[in-house]
Motif scaffolding. Structure first.
Motif: not given
Length: 111
Positions: A98-107
């Motif tokens: 989930i943290l990876l997906l959040v970071k991906r969405t931001k970047t």
């Protein structure tokens, strides 16, 4: 007969291996693994020019390799407490995912 705690340990180690190898592929792909990212592979070539695919894949690869650690720890825990390590490993992995997906969405937001 194969005892059940061996199944937990083997599944933990298999998941650790798969996750680590996928991360290593992303890390060493020099941006070619970006096509495997869902959603990103549907962007037009013009939109993709706004991203540094090499650094993006390198970052995701590192995170995926780290995501293998809970499964190794889970295998060790399963030696002492059958099934607990596997459940904990999956719980930690889901949080990291989930943290990876959040970071991906931001970047990946377009500039």
């Amino acid at each position: 007969m194969f005892e059940s705690f061996y199944i937990y340990i083997m599944s933990d180690l298999l998941m650790a291996l798969v996750t680590f190898l996928m991360g290593l592929y992303f890390y060493k792909s020099k941006g070619k693994a970006a096509n495997l990212l869902s959603g990103y592979n549907r962007r037009s070539g013009e939109e993709r020019k706004n991203f540094d695919e090499d650094s993006m894949c390198c970052c995701y690869g590192k995170r995926m390799m780290v995501m293998a650690i809970p499964f190794v720890a889970g295998a060790v825990i399963d030696v002492f407490w059958e099934g607990i390590g596997c459940a904990l490993a999956w719980g930690v992995w889901i949080i990291l995912f989930i943290l990876l997906l959040v970071k991906r969405t931001k970047t990946e937001k377009l500039k």
